[in-house]
Design a protein around this motif. Structure first.
Motif, PDB file in Angstrom:
ATOM      1  N   HIS A 174       0.978  -1.203   0.008  1.00 24.65           N
ATOM      2  CA  HIS A 174      -0.091  -0.222   0.108  1.00 24.65           C
ATOM      3  C   HIS A 174       0.869   1.147  -0.112  1.00 24.65           C
ATOM      4  O   HIS A 174       0.671   2.077  -0.871  1.00 24.65           O
ATOM      5  CB  HIS A 174      -1.058  -0.201   1.211  1.00 24.65           C
ATOM      6  CG  HIS A 174      -2.063  -1.051   1.249  1.00 24.65           C
ATOM      7  ND1 HIS A 174      -3.321  -1.004   0.417  1.00 24.65           N
ATOM      8  CD2 HIS A 174      -2.274  -2.228   1.503  1.00 24.65           C
ATOM      9  CE1 HIS A 174      -3.750  -2.032   0.484  1.00 24.65           C
ATOM     10  NE2 HIS A 174      -3.232  -2.791   1.068  1.00 24.65           N
ATOM     11  N   LEU A 175       1.908   1.339   0.813  1.00 22.25           N
ATOM     12  CA  LEU A 175       2.832   2.506   0.965  1.00 22.25           C
ATOM     13  C   LEU A 175       3.608   2.582  -0.162  1.00 22.25           C
ATOM     14  O   LEU A 175       3.595   3.761  -1.026  1.00 22.25           O
ATOM     15  CB  LEU A 175       4.147   2.278   1.965  1.00 22.25           C
ATOM     16  CG  LEU A 175       3.471   2.107   3.306  1.00 22.25           C
ATOM     17  CD1 LEU A 175       4.561   1.728   4.354  1.00 22.25           C
ATOM     18  CD2 LEU A 175       2.675   3.226   3.808  1.00 22.25           C
ATOM     19  N   ALA A 176       3.929   1.460  -1.036  1.00 25.10           N
ATOM     20  CA  ALA A 176       4.549   1.588  -2.261  1.00 25.10           C
ATOM     21  C   ALA A 176       3.643   2.129  -3.643  1.00 25.10           C
ATOM     22  O   ALA A 176       4.009   2.751  -4.459  1.00 25.10           O
ATOM     23  CB  ALA A 176       5.152   0.465  -2.735  1.00 25.10           C
ATOM     24  N   ALA A 177       2.351   1.887  -3.144  1.00 25.34           N
ATOM     25  CA  ALA A 177       1.317   2.487  -4.383  1.00 25.34           C
ATOM     26  C   ALA A 177       0.691   3.763  -4.004  1.00 25.34           C
ATOM     27  O   ALA A 177       0.030   4.279  -4.619  1.00 25.34           O
ATOM     28  CB  ALA A 177       0.143   1.357  -4.329  1.00 25.34           C
ATOM     29  N   GLY A 178       1.510   4.399  -2.980  1.00 24.55           N
ATOM     30  CA  GLY A 178       1.036   5.614  -2.654  1.00 24.55           C
ATOM     31  C   GLY A 178      -0.077   5.696  -1.928  1.00 24.55           C
ATOM     32  O   GLY A 178      -0.702   6.885  -1.711  1.00 24.55           O
ATOM     33  N   SER A 179      -0.581   4.727  -1.335  1.00 26.03           N
ATOM     34  CA  SER A 179      -1.969   4.831  -0.480  1.00 26.03           C
ATOM     35  C   SER A 179      -1.555   4.844   0.999  1.00 26.03           C
ATOM     36  O   SER A 179      -0.639   4.118   1.408  1.00 26.03           O
ATOM     37  CB  SER A 179      -2.756   3.536  -0.961  1.00 26.03           C
ATOM     38  OG  SER A 179      -3.857   3.191  -0.216  1.00 26.03           O
ATOM     39  N   ILE A 180      -2.547   5.351   1.563  1.00 26.20           N
ATOM     40  CA  ILE A 180      -2.166   5.665   3.079  1.00 26.20           C
ATOM     41  C   ILE A 180      -2.913   4.376   3.817  1.00 26.20           C
ATOM     42  O   ILE A 180      -4.125   4.410   3.917  1.00 26.20           O
ATOM     43  CB  ILE A 180      -2.534   7.075   3.467  1.00 26.20           C
ATOM     44  CG1 ILE A 180      -1.837   8.155   3.064  1.00 26.20           C
ATOM     45  CG2 ILE A 180      -2.349   6.879   5.252  1.00 26.20           C
ATOM     46  CD1 ILE A 180      -2.578   9.502   3.265  1.00 26.20           C
ATOM     47  N   PRO A 181      -2.389   3.490   4.393  1.00 27.53           N
ATOM     48  CA  PRO A 181      -3.147   2.283   5.125  1.00 27.53           C
ATOM     49  C   PRO A 181      -3.554   3.034   6.323  1.00 27.53           C
ATOM     50  O   PRO A 181      -2.841   3.693   7.215  1.00 27.53           O
ATOM     51  CB  PRO A 181      -1.902   1.374   5.379  1.00 27.53           C
ATOM     52  CG  PRO A 181      -0.837   1.786   4.918  1.00 27.53           C
ATOM     53  CD  PRO A 181      -0.871   3.264   4.450  1.00 27.53           C
ATOM     54  N   VAL A 182      -4.934   2.762   6.825  1.00 26.93           N
ATOM     55  CA  VAL A 182      -5.548   3.461   8.022  1.00 26.93           C
ATOM     56  C   VAL A 182      -5.973   2.104   8.786  1.00 26.93           C
ATOM     57  O   VAL A 182      -6.632   1.131   8.159  1.00 26.93           O
ATOM     58  CB  VAL A 182      -6.752   4.137   7.805  1.00 26.93           C
ATOM     59  CG1 VAL A 182      -7.336   4.509   9.035  1.00 26.93           C
ATOM     60  CG2 VAL A 182      -6.432   5.527   7.062  1.00 26.93           C
ATOM     61  N   ILE A 183      -5.436   1.747  10.124  1.00 20.97           N
ATOM     62  CA  ILE A 183      -5.789   0.620  10.961  1.00 20.97           C
ATOM     63  C   ILE A 183      -6.446   1.074  12.206  1.00 20.97           C
ATOM     64  O   ILE A 183      -6.053   2.253  12.619  1.00 20.97           O
ATOM     65  CB  ILE A 183      -4.544  -0.493  11.089  1.00 20.97           C
ATOM     66  CG1 ILE A 183      -3.425   0.191  11.646  1.00 20.97           C
ATOM     67  CG2 ILE A 183      -3.939  -0.763   9.715  1.00 20.97           C
ATOM     68  CD1 ILE A 183      -2.311  -0.570  12.280  1.00 20.97           C
ATOM     69  N   GLY A 184      -7.464   0.193  12.680  1.00 22.12           N
ATOM     70  CA  GLY A 184      -7.622   0.628  13.979  1.00 22.12           C
ATOM     71  C   GLY A 184      -6.675  -0.010  15.198  1.00 22.12           C
ATOM     72  O   GLY A 184      -6.116  -0.878  14.881  1.00 22.12           O
ATOM     73  N   GLY A 185      -6.567   0.779  16.264  1.00 18.25           N
ATOM     74  CA  GLY A 185      -5.757   0.332  17.287  1.00 18.25           C
ATOM     75  C   GLY A 185      -6.260  -0.440  18.098  1.00 18.25           C
ATOM     76  O   GLY A 185      -7.373  -1.059  17.769  1.00 18.25           O
ATOM     77  N   PHE A 186      -5.801  -1.381  19.041  1.00 17.59           N
ATOM     78  CA  PHE A 186      -6.700  -1.846  20.060  1.00 17.59           C
ATOM     79  C   PHE A 186      -6.772  -3.508  19.833  1.00 17.59           C
ATOM     80  O   PHE A 186      -6.885  -4.027  20.682  1.00 17.59           O
ATOM     81  CB  PHE A 186      -7.398  -0.988  20.505  1.00 17.59           C
ATOM     82  CG  PHE A 186      -8.462  -1.541  21.763  1.00 17.59           C
ATOM     83  CD1 PHE A 186      -7.993  -1.764  22.951  1.00 17.59           C
ATOM     84  CD2 PHE A 186      -9.841  -1.717  21.515  1.00 17.59           C
ATOM     85  CE1 PHE A 186      -8.911  -2.291  23.925  1.00 17.59           C
ATOM     86  CE2 PHE A 186     -10.555  -1.851  22.421  1.00 17.59           C
ATOM     87  CZ  PHE A 186     -10.063  -2.436  23.791  1.00 17.59           C
ATOM     88  N   ILE A 187      -7.260  -3.491  18.564  1.00 19.57           N
ATOM     89  CA  ILE A 187      -7.632  -4.924  18.138  1.00 19.57           C
ATOM     90  C   ILE A 187      -6.695  -5.754  17.745  1.00 19.57           C
ATOM     91  O   ILE A 187      -5.806  -5.245  16.999  1.00 19.57           O
ATOM     92  CB  ILE A 187      -8.819  -4.693  17.368  1.00 19.57           C
ATOM     93  CG1 ILE A 187      -8.797  -3.868  16.164  1.00 19.57           C
ATOM     94  CG2 ILE A 187     -10.132  -4.242  18.263  1.00 19.57           C
ATOM     95  CD1 ILE A 187      -9.988  -3.771  15.236  1.00 19.57           C
ATOM     96  N   ALA A 188      -7.151  -7.139  17.874  1.00 19.33           N
ATOM     97  CA  ALA A 188      -6.102  -8.207  17.350  1.00 19.33           C
ATOM     98  C   ALA A 188      -6.762  -9.611  17.294  1.00 19.33           C
ATOM     99  O   ALA A 188      -7.999  -9.542  17.559  1.00 19.33           O
ATOM    100  CB  ALA A 188      -4.963  -8.199  18.354  1.00 19.33           C
ATOM    101  N   THR A 189      -6.069 -10.572  16.771  1.00 24.35           N
ATOM    102  CA  THR A 189      -6.679 -11.971  16.972  1.00 24.35           C
ATOM    103  C   THR A 189      -5.748 -12.708  17.835  1.00 24.35           C
ATOM    104  O   THR A 189      -4.687 -12.647  17.786  1.00 24.35           O
ATOM    105  CB  THR A 189      -6.783 -12.334  15.429  1.00 24.35           C
ATOM    106  OG1 THR A 189      -7.786 -11.711  14.863  1.00 24.35           O
ATOM    107  CG2 THR A 189      -7.224 -13.852  15.576  1.00 24.35           C
TER     108      THR A 189
END
Ligand code: ADP
Ligand code: ASP
Ligand code: MG
Length: 454
Positions: A174-189
């Motif tokens: 995503h970074l390489a494609a110039g897109s900004i990744p947005v993720i939620g904090g706090f959660i996991a599996t």
């Protein structure tokens, strides 16, 4: 690349989210990954919903929907708005099912964690859409596919290996494609495949875990105050912001209650030597605080006064066995069995005192301690901790702390092994007064403030 984390306090209104978008877009050259918490107090509402049971919980969910819709309606044009509404409604159907599954159980579980994590799933989608509206290209990645923890609930430890591998596979394209990744904090599996969280306030930790895995040059924690301050500004009006802190100082402050950073945030940063900057999203031009492995210019001996409420003090007396070897091990084994962390310890010839901040297990712990000692618990206590690297080199700091506390009953004292802190326990009723006095001692100009604060 750089990791930018925005707390719930930075996402509470359409204007706040627009400010967040402009901060992110200004950092575009540094290839940001964005981590967001749930909006405002959404996680508190979800927790209350779970505790209230399905019927009352349903009303809480409607409240979350109404508040989220008000923000989204103002923030998004028609098409992305309706896309968001169908996403939100699908998520709320899932939340209702989780409420029913949970009943009115407030014990940590996969169901409870899944419900608490709904807030970050909502906010990360909303911020992704808002960024696209502000002229960015953004993609919402699901943190539950990226962060792996132990199979344990209510605040699980991350598994760095699998987490690193997943982040390294998913984020760079995503970074390489110039897109900004947005993720939620706090959660996991969890490693067993069930939902987990990193514990309340854990989005800061998400950000530093991501930064360590991706080799970020910096982590920025954006909140609602001018960085880490000399005391909690909601308690002390004259608290001032600190320019630099060491990672050790920041860890002590966070551990002893300065809500501004989750206590584990510093761990990945220490391992990888990544600086953490704490900044104010409502005043982006303010300098904030830079947290470094070794700060360049020490700013004074005492940096900050932290506090932690709802502490239970446990006194354990034994005339016969205290000095016998294995006695302390026996005590700590009991706390370990009940998964209860001990914050502070002090011992004498015939007694051990310690503090815990999870009162639920205290009755069972006392029962077990009672088999070989006389143990009593007193709740309603608070820990206050004075933190600064210079404390270990400067004689007389503890004397100044305790002189400032004259007349206040001190229940326990501890000089941390790292010697970057002096900690003590007081009754909760004396907390405000004690923090004020100690802060005045070290931060008010000579001759000012100390008298008024008594
Ligand atoms: P966020 O939503 O950004 O994660 P938090 O509420 O978790 O924000 O943390 C920010 C709050 O931490 C501040 O509003 C402040 O009241 C509190 N706080 C406590 N101690 C400190 C401190 N030493 N420096 C700065 N803020 C502090
Ligand atoms: N939303 C979660 C909480 O309120 C995580 C966080 O804000 O860091 O605890
Ligand atoms: Mg926080």
């Amino acid at each position: 690349m750089i990791v930018l984390k925005f707390g719930g306090t930075s996402l509470g209104s359409p204007a706040a989210i627009e400010r967040v978008c402009s901060i992110v877009l200004l950092a575009r050259e540094r290839t940001p990954l964005v981590v967001v918490s749930a909006i405002g107090d959404t996680t508190d509402s979800l927790e209350e919903a779970a505790q209230a049971g399905p019927a009352a919980g349903e009303r809480k969910l409607s409240g979350i929907r109404a508040r989220t819709m008000t923000i989204a309606r103002e923030l998004l044009p028609r098409r992305p708005f309706s896309e968001f509404v169908s996403f939100l409604d699908k998520l709320l159907v899932e939340a209702r099912e989780l409420l029913v599954q949970n009943g009115s159980d407030s014990a940590p579980s996969a169901t409870f964690d899944a419900l608490l994590g709904v807030g970050e799933r909502i906010s990360s989608r909303l911020v992704t859409l808002a960024l696209s509206e502000c002229g960015g290209t953004a993609s919402n990645l699901d943190s539950r596919d990226l962060f792996v923890t132990e199979a344990c609930h209510g605040g699980a430890s991350p598994l760095p290996g699998p987490t690193r591998r997943r982040l390294q596979a998913a984020v760079p394209p995503h970074l390489a494609a110039g897109s900004i990744p947005v993720i939620g904090g706090f959660i996991a599996t969890g490693e067993d495949g069930f939902p987990t969280t990193l514990g309340r306030g854990g989005s800061d930790y998400t950000a530093s875990l991501a930064a360590a895995a991706l080799g970020a040059e910096e982590v920025q924690i954006w909140t609602d105050v001018d960085g880490v301050m000399s005391a909690d500004p909601s308690l002390i009006d004259s608290a001032r912001s600190l320019t630099e802190l060491s990672l050790r100082e920041a860890s002590e402050l966070a551990y002893f209650g300065s809500r501004v950073l989750h206590p584990a945030t510093m761990l990945p940063a220490i391992e990888e030597g990544i600086p953490i900057r704490v900044l104010n999203s409502t005043r982006p031009s303010a300098q904030g605080t830079l947290i470094l492995p070794e700060p360049r210019a020490p700013e004074g001996v005492v940096k900050s006064v932290a506090y932690k409420e709802n502490i239970t003090l446990i006194d354990i007396h034994s005339t016969r066995m205290l000095m016998a070897h294995g006695f302390l091990a026996r005590i700590f084994a009991i706390f370990d069995r009940h998964e209860t962390a001990v914050d502070m310890v002090s011992t004498s010839e015939v007694s051990v005192s310690l503090t815990v901040d999870r009162p639920a297990s205290v009755p069972r712990i006392l029962q077990e301690l009672g088999r070989f000692s006389r143990a009593e618990a007193s709740s309603g206590k608070a820990i206050i901790c004075v933190v600064g690297e210079g404390i270990r080199y400067t004689p007389g700091i503890a004397a100044r702390v305790f002189a400032a506390l004259e007349g206040i009953r001190i229940r326990m004292i501890s000089l941390g092994a790292s010697r970057v802190n002096v900690g003590f326990v007081v009754d909760e009723g004396d907390l405000r007064q004690a923090v004020r006095r100690v802060h005045a001692e070290f931060f008010d100009p000579p001759g000012q403030g100390k008298e008024q604060s008594r």
